[in-house]
Structures are given as C-alpha cells and as structure tokens.
Design an enzyme around this catalytic site. Structure first.
Site, PDB file in Angstrom:
ATOM      1  CE  LYS A  30     -10.423   1.330   0.871  1.00  0.00           C
ATOM      2  NZ  LYS A  30      -9.033   1.171   0.476  1.00  0.00           N
ATOM      3  CB  ALA A  45      -2.013  -1.947  11.097  1.00  0.00           C
ATOM      4  CG  ASP A  47      -5.033  -0.426  12.006  1.00  0.00           C
ATOM      5  OD1 ASP A  47      -5.543  -1.437  12.509  1.00  0.00           O
ATOM      6  OD2 ASP A  47      -5.035  -0.181  10.785  1.00  0.00           O
ATOM      7  N   GLY A 106       1.590  -0.223   8.171  1.00  0.00           N
ATOM      8  CA  GLY A 106       2.389   1.012   8.223  1.00  0.00           C
ATOM      9  C   GLY A 106       2.948   1.517   6.903  1.00  0.00           C
ATOM     10  N   GLY A 107       2.450   1.009   5.789  1.00  0.00           N
ATOM     11  CA  GLY A 107       2.985   1.450   4.489  1.00  0.00           C
ATOM     12  C   GLY A 107       2.844   2.951   4.251  1.00  0.00           C
ATOM     13  CB  SER A 151      -0.857   0.075   1.254  1.00  0.00           C
ATOM     14  OG  SER A 151      -1.803  -0.908   1.260  1.00  0.00           O
TER      15      SER A 151
HETATM   16  C1  LIG Z   1      -5.942  -1.332   3.745  1.00  0.00           C
HETATM   17  S1  LIG Z   1      -5.426  -1.498   5.395  1.00  0.00           S
HETATM   18  C2  LIG Z   1      -4.321  -0.162   5.599  1.00  0.00           C
HETATM   19  C3  LIG Z   1      -2.966  -0.378   5.029  1.00  0.00           C
HETATM   20  C4  LIG Z   1      -2.029   0.745   5.400  1.00  0.00           C
HETATM   21  N1  LIG Z   1      -2.433   2.019   4.808  1.00  0.00           N
HETATM   22  C5  LIG Z   1      -0.618   0.449   4.938  1.00  0.00           C
HETATM   23  O1  LIG Z   1      -0.113   1.206   4.090  1.00  0.00           O
HETATM   24  O2  LIG Z   1      -0.001  -0.479   5.431  1.00  0.00           O
HETATM   25  C6  LIG Z   1      -6.822  -0.987   6.288  1.00  0.00           C
HETATM   26  C7  LIG Z   1      -6.595  -0.888   7.776  1.00  0.00           C
HETATM   27  O3  LIG Z   1      -7.700  -0.183   8.333  1.00  0.00           O
HETATM   28  C8  LIG Z   1      -7.897  -0.658   9.639  1.00  0.00           C
HETATM   29  N2  LIG Z   1      -9.233  -0.238  10.077  1.00  0.00           N
HETATM   30  C9  LIG Z   1     -10.441  -0.547   9.562  1.00  0.00           C
HETATM   31  N3  LIG Z   1     -11.419   0.050  10.253  1.00  0.00           N
HETATM   32  C10 LIG Z   1     -10.808   0.775  11.233  1.00  0.00           C
HETATM   33  C11 LIG Z   1     -11.277   1.615  12.276  1.00  0.00           C
HETATM   34  N4  LIG Z   1     -12.591   1.840  12.464  1.00  0.00           N
HETATM   35  N5  LIG Z   1     -10.375   2.195  13.085  1.00  0.00           N
HETATM   36  C12 LIG Z   1      -9.052   1.998  12.926  1.00  0.00           C
HETATM   37  N6  LIG Z   1      -8.550   1.204  11.956  1.00  0.00           N
HETATM   38  C13 LIG Z   1      -9.417   0.593  11.128  1.00  0.00           C
HETATM   39  C14 LIG Z   1      -7.692  -2.166   9.520  1.00  0.00           C
HETATM   40  O4  LIG Z   1      -7.350  -2.713  10.773  1.00  0.00           O
HETATM   41  C15 LIG Z   1      -6.552  -2.240   8.507  1.00  0.00           C
HETATM   42  O5  LIG Z   1      -5.305  -2.377   9.163  1.00  0.00           O
END
Ligand SMILES: C[S@@+](CC[C@H](N)C(=O)[O-])C[C@H]1O[C@@H](n2cnc3c(N)ncnc32)[C@H](O)[C@@H]1O
Length: 341
Positions: A292, A208, A227, A210-211, A175
């Site tokens: 999305k 998470a 997260d 962390g990208g 990501s």
């Molecule tokens: C697509 S991943 C993110 C990847 C991240 N941007 C990266 O670069 O590694 C989506 C993240 O959103 C988190 N997430 C979803 N709903 C959430 C919420 N209500 N509060 C906090 N985190 C949430 C999930 O746990 C997941 O880790």
C-alpha cells in the site's frame, strides 16, 4: 567537442494521479504532460523495458504530435504525420487517458476506428501479425493526438496497457481480479502451467473473504487462508482450503509451501520485512503481495521497500526475480512478485 546524443521522446501512460511518481521513476528528462501522461526526453538506447517500470502501464516513441485536428477531417492529417513511417504494423492501438474525459474519447474512437484502419491499410500500414511494431495513436481529446510506435518489450500490445478482466460471478470478492491480473502479468504461459496447478500449496495472508484464495483453488492448489474474518462458504466447500483465524504476521507453515500471497492492509515496510522473512527462511518459493502506498513520497517510499527486499534476498545468497507493477486493478497500491530461481 562531442556531439549531443540524439534524444527521443517516450510517452508513458499511468494511472491518473500517479503522474509525479511515474515521472520520478522515469528519471531526468521526464515531465508530466497531462492527466495520466508523462513524456521522457532521453536517448532511446537508455529506455528501460516497460516491465521494469512500476508506474507506467503503456509506453511508445512519439513521432508526431497533432494539436488541431479538424473535426471534419481527422484522417488526412494523421496520414500526413505518418507519411515517413509507412510499413506493416502488428496492431493499431487507439488510446486515451484512463480518465472520465478519456472515456468520452473512447466512444468517439469506436466510431472512428473502421475508417481509420482502412485508410491506414491503403497508405502502407497493413496489419500483419509478425510486423514487430505497434502503432499508437493517443488522443487526449478529439483534436489532440500523439502518434508513435513501440516494438517488443518497449510497450504493451494491450490498448492503454490495460488488461481487462471479467469479474467471475462465483468469486468471493472483487480483489480476485487483482491477483488474476498479477498472475497473468508476472508469469508467462509456461510458468503459469508449471507453477499454478494441482499438487502445489499456498498460504494466503489476509485472505478473507477469499478472492485471492479462489484464484488458486480454481487452478487446483491447496491453500491455507489466514485471517480472522470469515471466508466464503462455497470456497470452503471445495475442500481445498484450510482456514486459520490467526495473525498473519505470526503464522508460519509447518512445511514449506510453493506460494505465499499477502493482501493485508499494512505499512509497506512491515509487509516487505515479512516477505523477506518467509523467502530467506525457505518457507515459500514465490510470493505475490501488495504494497500500500503512503500519501506522500510514494515513489521514494516504494524504492526504499524494494531496495530493502533486494538487500535481504542478496545477503541470504538467493537468486530471484523481482517484479513490481501498479496494475490496472490496483488503486493506492502496487503489486510485487518475487520468484526464487
Ligand atoms: C483487502 S482484504 C483481503 C481481501 C482478499 N485478498 C480477497 O481477495 O478477498 C484485507 C484482509 O486482511 C486481513 N488482515 C489485516 N491484518 C491482518 C493480520 N494481521 N492477520 C491476518 N489478517 C489480517 C483483514 O481481516 C482483511 O480480511
């Protein structure tokens, strides 16, 4: 009686599967021409800059279409089609749709490029840095070609409008490329220097592993990563990240931050409302976030989200710049950027 205004043909390239959205966005006169390709017939002075289109990644004005290129001699028919358009070009873009068939064409184009470049040079299409126009040759297969030009913000100087980025080995997730592409697309070099540097702060919602956070820590920013999932240990060891296992929809910073990032997988309307809340309350100055796309009515749905965002920011009396693009590293989503000015 008023004469019909002259209509030009604009060719747009988009992510395959999003042709209908690209055509809907381009408006009247748009038709789907094939996988990843849309044509728009409209007077040229009505064309929006490429940056204002969400789904189109490349655009040019078509001057010829060649449907039966003979395999033994492709160069002469191309030179003939271009005869009336000689003049310097800043770049020759040999393009193809972003499909499996397109990848095969890429192999053939690599072999064909040196001979074509040399022939074009001899027939008045010298490569000159400041020429101000790009020559596009868009192959849909080895016999079918659309030829055209773009200048300035009408099109992209990148082949197929794609910003290719190398996956950094230490980054916590793929990501990371999405955010890197967004920052390079939405901010010019000066803005990157000014707004992506040590001393600035960010919150990353749905961070998470962390990208996205990694992209900012690489530039020296301090990030609060929100997260419930685990963050990459090496990223935490930089000392620049505070990890908060909280709900991204409830978390608010104690002090305003420079950046808000959001990559939570959620309904786009919910994300748009959250972004509007942060910006109108003064919790951040700029935001990058993913929307999305739903399965159906993708273009309409997105327009509703963007309209909602504009209304919220306008009624708060804010001056801002809003950009939105389906980036190369986006799939069933688009990336938006809002900067308060
Ligand atoms: C697509 S991943 C993110 C990847 C991240 N941007 C990266 O670069 O590694 C989506 C993240 O959103 C988190 N997430 C979803 N709903 C959430 C919420 N209500 N509060 C906090 N985190 C949430 C999930 O746990 C997941 O880790």
């Amino acid at each position: 009686m008023e004469a019909n205004p002259r209509r030009d043909t604009r060719i747009l390239q988009c992510r395959p599967g999003f042709e209908a959205d690209c055509a809907a966005e381009a408006g009247p006169g748009a038709t789907v021409l094939g996988e990843g390709i849309v044509g728009v017939s409209a007077p040229m002075d009505s064309w929006p800059p490429l940056a204002d289109l969400v789904f189109a990644r490349q655009a040019f004005r078509q001057v010829a279409e060649l449907t039966e290129l003979p395999p033994g001699d492709r160069i002469n028919p191309i030179l003939a089609a271009l005869a009336a358009h000689a003049g310097p070009i800043s770049v020759l873009l040999l393009e193809h749709p972003d499909t499996n068939a397109g990848k095969e064409i890429a192999g053939f184009l690599r072999k064909f490029t040196p001979a074509l470049t040399s022939a074009l040079g001899k027939h008045g299409f010298k490569l000159e840095r400041g020429a101000g126009r790009r020559l596009h040759l868009l192959f849909t297969d080895s016999r079918h070609l659309r030829v055209g030009f773009s200048a300035g913000d009408e099109g992209s100087p990148l082949s197929n409008g794609i910003l290719r980025l190398k996956m950094p080995r230490e980054a916590p997730s793929r990501s990371t490329l999405k955010l890197e592409e967004a920052l390079l697309t939405f901010l010019d070099a000066q803005e990157q220097q000014r707004w992506l540097r040590a001393g600035l702060t960010a919150v990353d919602l749905g961070a998470a592993p962390g990208g996205w956070t990694w992209q900012l820590t690489q530039r020296g920013l301090r990030v609060t990563a929100v997260d419930n999932g685990p963050m990459q240990p090496a990223l935490m060891a930089t000392g620049l990240v505070e990890h908060r296992r909280e709900d991204g929809f409830r978390y608010r910073p104690r002090r305003p931050v420079d950046w808000l990032l959001c990559d939570m997988v959620e309904q786009p309307q919910r994300i748009a409302a959250l972004m509007a809340d942060w910006l109108t309350r003064g919790d951040c100055r700029r935001a990058v976030f993913n929307l999305k796309l739903p399965m159906k009515r993708r273009h309409d749905n997105l327009q509703e989200c963007l309209k909602f965002l504009r209304q919220r920011l306008d009624s708060a009396g804010l001056d801002y710049r809003l950009r939105c693009k389906q980036l190369y590293h986006d799939r069933e989503e688009v990336t938006a950027y809002i900067a308060l000015t």
